[in-house]
Scaffold this motif. Structure first.
Motif, PDB file in Angstrom:
ATOM      1  N   ILE A 189       0.837  -1.195   0.000  1.00  0.00           N
ATOM      2  CA  ILE A 189       0.000   0.000   0.000  1.00  0.00           C
ATOM      3  C   ILE A 189       0.874   1.249   0.000  1.00  0.00           C
ATOM      4  CG2 ILE A 189      -1.687   1.354   1.310  1.00  0.00           C
ATOM      5  CD1 ILE A 189      -2.921  -1.180   2.299  1.00  0.00           C
ATOM      6  N   ILE A 190       0.562   2.157  -0.921  1.00  0.00           N
ATOM      7  CA  ILE A 190       1.174   3.485  -0.870  1.00  0.00           C
ATOM      8  C   ILE A 190       0.107   4.413  -0.337  1.00  0.00           C
ATOM      9  CG2 ILE A 190       2.214   5.358  -2.174  1.00  0.00           C
ATOM     10  CD1 ILE A 190       3.145   3.326  -4.204  1.00  0.00           C
ATOM     11  N   LEU A 191       0.309   4.896   0.870  1.00  0.00           N
ATOM     12  CA  LEU A 191      -0.701   5.708   1.527  1.00  0.00           C
ATOM     13  C   LEU A 191      -0.295   7.173   1.426  1.00  0.00           C
ATOM     14  CD1 LEU A 191      -3.199   5.713   3.553  1.00  0.00           C
ATOM     15  CD2 LEU A 191      -1.458   5.973   5.310  1.00  0.00           C
ATOM     16  N   ILE A 192      -1.177   7.953   0.815  1.00  0.00           N
ATOM     17  CA  ILE A 192      -0.870   9.360   0.654  1.00  0.00           C
ATOM     18  C   ILE A 192      -1.703  10.129   1.642  1.00  0.00           C
ATOM     19  CG2 ILE A 192      -1.107  11.281  -0.953  1.00  0.00           C
ATOM     20  CD1 ILE A 192      -0.322   9.123  -3.044  1.00  0.00           C
ATOM     21  N   THR A 193      -1.083  10.890   2.512  1.00  0.00           N
ATOM     22  CA  THR A 193      -1.865  11.587   3.525  1.00  0.00           C
ATOM     23  C   THR A 193      -1.142  12.809   4.050  1.00  0.00           C
ATOM     24  OG1 THR A 193      -3.045  11.371   5.609  1.00  0.00           O
ATOM     25  CG2 THR A 193      -0.986  10.179   5.434  1.00  0.00           C
ATOM     26  N   HIS A 194      -1.930  13.717   4.617  1.00  0.00           N
ATOM     27  CA  HIS A 194      -1.356  14.887   5.273  1.00  0.00           C
ATOM     28  C   HIS A 194      -1.401  14.677   6.785  1.00  0.00           C
ATOM     29  CE1 HIS A 194      -5.590  15.452   5.873  1.00  0.00           C
ATOM     30  NE2 HIS A 194      -5.301  16.301   6.822  1.00  0.00           N
ATOM     31  N   ASP A 195      -2.053  13.603   7.230  1.00  0.00           N
ATOM     32  CA  ASP A 195      -2.395  13.436   8.633  1.00  0.00           C
ATOM     33  C   ASP A 195      -1.366  12.540   9.308  1.00  0.00           C
ATOM     34  OD1 ASP A 195      -3.470  12.637  11.071  1.00  0.00           O
ATOM     35  OD2 ASP A 195      -5.527  12.761  10.329  1.00  0.00           O
ATOM     36  N   MET A 196      -0.530  13.137  10.169  1.00  0.00           N
ATOM     37  CA  MET A 196       0.544  12.363  10.783  1.00  0.00           C
ATOM     38  C   MET A 196      -0.007  11.303  11.728  1.00  0.00           C
ATOM     39  SD  MET A 196       3.056  13.424   9.155  1.00  0.00           S
ATOM     40  CE  MET A 196       4.604  12.877   9.857  1.00  0.00           C
ATOM     41  N   GLY A 197      -1.209  11.527  12.257  1.00  0.00           N
ATOM     42  CA  GLY A 197      -1.847  10.509  13.082  1.00  0.00           C
ATOM     43  C   GLY A 197      -2.127   9.255  12.268  1.00  0.00           C
ATOM     44  N   VAL A 198      -2.674   9.452  11.078  1.00  0.00           N
ATOM     45  CA  VAL A 198      -2.958   8.320  10.195  1.00  0.00           C
ATOM     46  C   VAL A 198      -1.650   7.618   9.815  1.00  0.00           C
ATOM     47  CG1 VAL A 198      -3.819   7.698   7.904  1.00  0.00           C
ATOM     48  CG2 VAL A 198      -5.088   9.318   9.310  1.00  0.00           C
ATOM     49  N   VAL A 199      -0.618   8.398   9.559  1.00  0.00           N
ATOM     50  CA  VAL A 199       0.683   7.823   9.220  1.00  0.00           C
ATOM     51  C   VAL A 199       1.163   6.911  10.351  1.00  0.00           C
ATOM     52  CG1 VAL A 199       3.122   8.347   8.861  1.00  0.00           C
ATOM     53  CG2 VAL A 199       1.393   9.709   7.712  1.00  0.00           C
ATOM     54  N   ALA A 200       1.116   7.444  11.582  1.00  0.00           N
ATOM     55  CA  ALA A 200       1.620   6.684  12.726  1.00  0.00           C
ATOM     56  C   ALA A 200       0.844   5.393  12.919  1.00  0.00           C
ATOM     57  CB  ALA A 200       1.537   7.543  13.989  1.00  0.00           C
ATOM     58  N   GLU A 201      -0.436   5.432  12.617  1.00  0.00           N
ATOM     59  CA  GLU A 201      -1.256   4.251  12.871  1.00  0.00           C
ATOM     60  C   GLU A 201      -1.149   3.188  11.803  1.00  0.00           C
ATOM     61  OE1 GLU A 201      -4.958   4.393  14.519  1.00  0.00           O
ATOM     62  OE2 GLU A 201      -4.152   5.559  16.183  1.00  0.00           O
ATOM     63  N   THR A 202      -0.787   3.558  10.576  1.00  0.00           N
ATOM     64  CA  THR A 202      -0.896   2.572   9.515  1.00  0.00           C
ATOM     65  C   THR A 202       0.407   2.250   8.789  1.00  0.00           C
ATOM     66  OG1 THR A 202      -1.663   4.398   8.162  1.00  0.00           O
ATOM     67  CG2 THR A 202      -3.330   2.873   8.922  1.00  0.00           C
ATOM     68  N   ALA A 203       1.359   3.192   8.774  1.00  0.00           N
ATOM     69  CA  ALA A 203       2.489   2.990   7.861  1.00  0.00           C
ATOM     70  C   ALA A 203       3.631   2.199   8.498  1.00  0.00           C
ATOM     71  CB  ALA A 203       3.013   4.350   7.397  1.00  0.00           C
ATOM     72  N   ASP A 204       4.414   1.529   7.656  1.00  0.00           N
ATOM     73  CA  ASP A 204       5.655   0.907   8.101  1.00  0.00           C
ATOM     74  C   ASP A 204       6.833   1.847   7.868  1.00  0.00           C
ATOM     75  OD1 ASP A 204       4.440  -1.651   8.690  1.00  0.00           O
ATOM     76  OD2 ASP A 204       4.177  -1.836   6.525  1.00  0.00           O
ATOM     77  N   ARG A 205       6.790   2.525   6.736  1.00  0.00           N
ATOM     78  CA  ARG A 205       7.844   3.469   6.392  1.00  0.00           C
ATOM     79  C   ARG A 205       7.210   4.767   5.941  1.00  0.00           C
ATOM     80  NH1 ARG A 205      11.206   2.690   1.973  1.00  0.00           N
ATOM     81  NH2 ARG A 205       9.636   1.229   1.205  1.00  0.00           N
ATOM     82  N   VAL A 206       7.932   5.862   6.065  1.00  0.00           N
ATOM     83  CA  VAL A 206       7.388   7.166   5.697  1.00  0.00           C
ATOM     84  C   VAL A 206       8.358   7.916   4.802  1.00  0.00           C
ATOM     85  CG1 VAL A 206       6.327   9.277   6.574  1.00  0.00           C
ATOM     86  CG2 VAL A 206       6.546   7.296   8.061  1.00  0.00           C
ATOM     87  N   ILE A 207       7.816   8.560   3.799  1.00  0.00           N
ATOM     88  CA  ILE A 207       8.607   9.534   3.052  1.00  0.00           C
ATOM     89  C   ILE A 207       7.935  10.877   3.252  1.00  0.00           C
ATOM     90  CG2 ILE A 207       9.217  10.334   0.748  1.00  0.00           C
ATOM     91  CD1 ILE A 207       9.477   7.399  -0.050  1.00  0.00           C
TER      92      ILE A 207
END
Lengths: 604, 306
Positions: free
Chosen positions: A228-246
């Motif tokens: 999954i490539i998750l595109i978001t502005h919401d750092m909360g969503v990032v913290a909850e779902t992502a393994d890696r972040v760019i």
């Protein structure tokens, strides 16, 4: 599906996600956009890879190029303005950037699928759900209609849409936003693609629905091993779902990091700024109780038994036969110089309450401002009241007339209410501009020359022009990037301290509400279910709905252990009711210190 | 749905009553004296007075209108002053020809307008787009008698593909329909183009493309039904535009419809016929709008008739 089934299904541990071989490699991606002043890059030299079963987040604020990156991968860049200027997009051995439309068509939906931000508009309004899901399957698999229908039902079941089969004949407008997003996900995952690009998939959804959708994506990823490539502005969503972040900024990669490293030890200053700007929950606990801070306050506005209902007509004679109970008998007081927030999800009546107070919709009940009942006033009296109550709206792009200079826009309230001489008005406009962080030489410009945050400042200046006692801010920071949002919130607080304004702050964002409010009321289906000081509501929520709202907020901390909460698959009941069938009124009970909770919840 | 229809029909009847009052008032506004016309120029003042008494023209307006209105309820549109026949019969005899012409015109304008608009939208910004829009502009701007005469000259006189005028076969129908349809085709192509461009920008089109659908499917299944809605609503209004066009076109091509009837009646100030034709036109416009509204929900399920 029952609630218990939903939990047990989510609880089943599937084979651990294989974060194995890379499925998609992006190499030196550059996207150019042609504008008035020549073409400029919106994505420059971006390289990354995403592995099977992994979630990679592309995070950034507006203009960071995150959406353009996703559209470039899909070959869906808006032509002719945007074009791929360089780089490779490797899916296995195939370079998607060189594939051409016909080849790309076979990849889209089959190997690389995409879901979008706006569930309300991403389904075709004139085609049935069934048709849209079935065609997605048939576009890539040569199977008959009946078989495709079976597969469509399967796909809808997989995204936990209740009564999947009967949904096939429904049209999109008959479904809620959350259900529509499920349909979009079902279409995207029906063919088990290797890569799923999720472009702000939950941004337009209510927070409890967002939590459901994010969990659903995680579950499906675990079952299917999709990258999954998750595109978001919401750092909360990032913290909850992502393994890696760019982290992206102006089309360039700022930082690439594993999720826990990024949140614990961000390398780059920009990342640190971005994380610092994110509003966090749990800030109210160590705040000075508002009563002590302000001393004995006097009531500025009180609402008694306020109701707003809209009649719906039908039948042969077009008589009223149903009624929308948008706001149903709510009562609250707003003290001078305080921030009172109304929170709740879409359709709960919070914006309608704001409109009633601003005199934009007819209401029943009493609104008393400074001891005067607004309802009984004549024309001139209402005009005076309008001076005391001003509004700031959600969309700073839509709430400024694009044909007027911003100076005229801010001056207009002064003209309408005939305040001072023309020269004084202009001086006041300049003063206001400087006060909200703009400069005097900007007054002659037009709204399109400003950014979203600047426009919201102009809206604030306009609301301030008449020195109101109360400003109604309806989702006023929701459309802004977090860093801009933080600055605008700070400005609002400063202005409050300086001019002694009270705010009625309407928001769906619990973290923002906690940051700015003195007192909070939680609305559900047109009624207040819980009301109290900010600390009471956030540290000691009593009503189950309040708890659900708070628990559902994504926490910008990857190590945060989410307490398992009962996942709701149901829908919020409708506020549309038959005539003579008003909803049951909730009574609020004081559970100590002015903390009011709906009685049904106290008894439970 | 049935409730809606009943309500709309009631509204329509009110509108038609309004129209009938206005048309009847024409009798009073126009300087022509009906009694004098019927009697003829050479008649004596006494004869004229007699006729006026016979026709009840000395009664107050309300009484006269009421008489006319009761007649309308029985399908009696009055008698022509000059042709000495029932207006209802005259109109009924010529209505089929006009309806046929209108049908032909609608087919022409939809076929030309929608195709041009669709192609222009899909080829937006290209020479094809600009060329088509110039054509549509000419279509919108050219007066119908010019278009009609031009078509007549080229296709009937020079090429001899179609008859110069008259009524009866399919080939008689082609040129009048084209002439009447060109104006609408110009409008429709512009509407269709902008509507289509707007729809192609929508999120659901992007979703459809992201599913990997063929371009043909995206355009015809996803975009077209959405883009065509505003055009459908226009067809109802168009029937009103046709009514004025028909007077010109039927005269140019010698088409025996109510337009020609109206034209002749206007020249001779035969007021009952003018009133009859006006009323029939009003009925057509009202029905056309009703039809457009009733069709819309079949294309867009979000539209509910209430």
């Amino acid at each position: 599906m029952s609630v218990s089934e939903a939990i047990s299904e989510a609880g089943t541990v599937m084979p651990a996600s294989q974060t194995g071989e890379p499925v998609l490699r992006v190499d030196g991606l550059t996207v150019m956009v042609d504008g008035e002043d020549g073409s400029r890059p919106v994505v420059s030299d971006l390289s990354f890879e995403v592995r099977r079963g992994e979630t990679l987040a592309l995070a950034g604020e507006s203009g960071s190029g995150k959406s353009m990156t996703s559209l470039a991968i899909m070959g869906l860049l808006p032509k002719p303005a945007a074009r791929l200027a360089g780089g490779r997009v490797l899916l296995g051995e195939t370079d998607l950037a060189r594939l051409g439309e016909a080849g790309m068509r076979r990849i889209r939906g089959d190997r690389v699928a995409m879901i979008f931000q706006e569930p309300m508009t991403s389904l075709n309004p004139v085609l049935t759900i069934g048709r849209q899901v079935i065609e997605a399957i048939q576009a890539h698999e040569p199977i008959g209609r009946r078989q495709a229908r079976e597969r469509a039902i399967e796909a809808l079941n997989a995204v936990r849409i209740p009564e999947a089969e009967s949904r096939l004949s429904q049209h999109p407008h008959e479904l809620s936003g959350g259900m529509r997003q499920r349909v979009v996900i079902a279409m995207a995952l029906a063919l088990k693609p290797d890569v799923l690009i999720a472009d702000e998939p939950t941004t337009a959804l209510d927070v409890t629905v967002q939590a459901q959708i994010l969990q659903l994506l995680k579950d499906l990823q675990r079952d299917l091993g999709t990258a999954i490539i998750l595109i978001t502005h919401d750092m909360g969503v990032v913290a909850e779902t992502a393994d890696r972040v760019i982290v992206l900024r102006n089309g360039k990669m700022v930082e690439e990091n594993a999720i826990d490293v990024l949140f614990a030890k961000p390398r780059e200053p920009y990342t640190r700024e971005l994380l610092a700007a994110v509003p966090r929950m749990g800030t109210s606990r160590d705040r000075i109780p508002d009563a002590e801070r302000r001393g004995a306050a006097k009531t500025l506005l009180s609402a008694h038994d306020l109701s707003v209902r809209f009649d719906l007509t039908g039948g042969v004679l077009g008589r009223v036969n149903r009624r929308v109970h948008a706001v149903e008998g709510i009562s609250f007081d707003i003290q001078a110089r305080e921030t009172f927030s109304l929170v709740g999800e879409s359709g709960c009546g919070k914006s309608t309450t704001a409109k009633a107070i601003a005199g934009l919709v007819p209401y029943e009940g009493d609104l008393i401002l400074d001891g005067r009942n607004i309802g009984g006033l004549d024309r001139a009296g209402r005009k005076r009241v309008r001076r005391d109550i001003q509004m700031i709206f959600q969309d700073p792009f839509a709430s400024l007339d694009s044909r007027m200079t911003v100076g005229d826009l801010v001056r207009e309230p002064l003209d309408i209410h005939d305040v001072g001489k023309p020269r004084e008005r202009n001086e006041r406009v300049v003063e206001l501009f400087e006060r909200v962080g703009l400069t005097a030489d900007q007054v002659r410009r037009y709204p399109h020359e400003f950014s979203g945050g600047q426009r919201q400042r102009i809206c604030i200046a306009r609301a301030l022009a008449l020195r109101p006692k109360l400003i109604v801010a309806d989702e006023s920071v929701s459309a802004l990037d977090v860093s801009v949002q933080a600055r605008v919130l700070d400005l609002l607080k400063e202005l409050q301290a300086e001019f002694g304004i009270a705010y009625l702050f309407i928001s769906h964002d619990m973290a923002v509400v906690e940051t700015i409010s003195d007192r909070v009321a939680v609305m559900y289906l047109g009624q207040i279910v819980e009301m109290g000081s900010c600390a009471q509501i956030f540290a000691d929520p009593r009503h189950p709905y309040t708890r659900r709202l708070i628990e559902a907020v994504p926490v910008p901390d990857p190590n945060y252990e989410r307490a398992p909460f009962i996942r709701m698959t149901g829908e919020i009941p409708t506020p549309v009711r038959k005539l003579n069938d008003p909803p049951e009124r909730l009574t609020l009970q004081d559970v100590g210190g002015g903390h009011l909770v709906a009685e049904e919840a106290v008894r439970v | 749905m049935i409730g809606y229809l009943v309500r709309r029909l009631l509204q329509s009847i009110l509108i038609l009553i309004g129209v009938s009052i206005v048309t009847y008032a024409l009798l009073y506004v126009l300087p022509a004296d009906p009694a004098r016309q019927i009697a003829g120029r050479s008649a004596t003042a006494e004869t004229v007075a007699n006729i006026r008494e016979q026709l009840g023209l000395n009664d107050p307006f309300i009484v006269q209108y009421w008489r006319y209105f009761l007649g309308l309820l029985h399908g009696d549109f009055g008698r022509s002053y000059l042709q000495r026949t029932e207006v209802a019969d005259l109109v009924a005899a010529r209505l089929p020809a006009t309806l046929l012409l209108m049908l032909g015109a609608i087919v022409c304008e939809l076929a030309m307008g929608l195709t041009m608009g669709l192609v222009a939208a899909l080829r937006r910004g290209t020479n094809t787009d600009q060329g088509l829009m110039v054509v549509s502009f000419v279509g919108v701007s050219a007066p119908q008698f010019v278009t009609g005469l031009l078509l007549l000259y080229v296709f009937a006189v020079r090429l001899g593909w179609f008859p110069i005028g008259g009524y009866g076969t399919f080939s008689h129908l082609v040129l009048p329909s084209l002439t009447l349809g060109v104006l609408g085709a110009g409008w429709y192509s512009r509407m269709m183009r902008s509507s289509m461009i707007d729809v192609l920008r929508q999120d659901y089109i992007r979703t459809a493309r992201a599913k990997g659908l063929k371009r043909f499917v995206v355009v015809f299944r996803h975009a077209l039904p959405n883009a065509i809605l505003p055009v459908i609503a226009m067809i109802g209004i168009d029937i009103g535009l046709f009514m004025s066009g028909i007077v010109v076109v039927e005269s140019v091509f010698g088409w025996p419809g109510i337009g020609q009837l109206a034209w002749q009646a206007i020249q001779r100030v035969d007021i009952p016929i003018i009133m009859g034709v006006t009323l029939v036109s009003a009925i057509a416009i009202v029905l056309g709008n009703l039809l457009a509204d009733v069709v819309a929900p079949f294309i867009d399920p979000r539209i509910k008739l209430r």
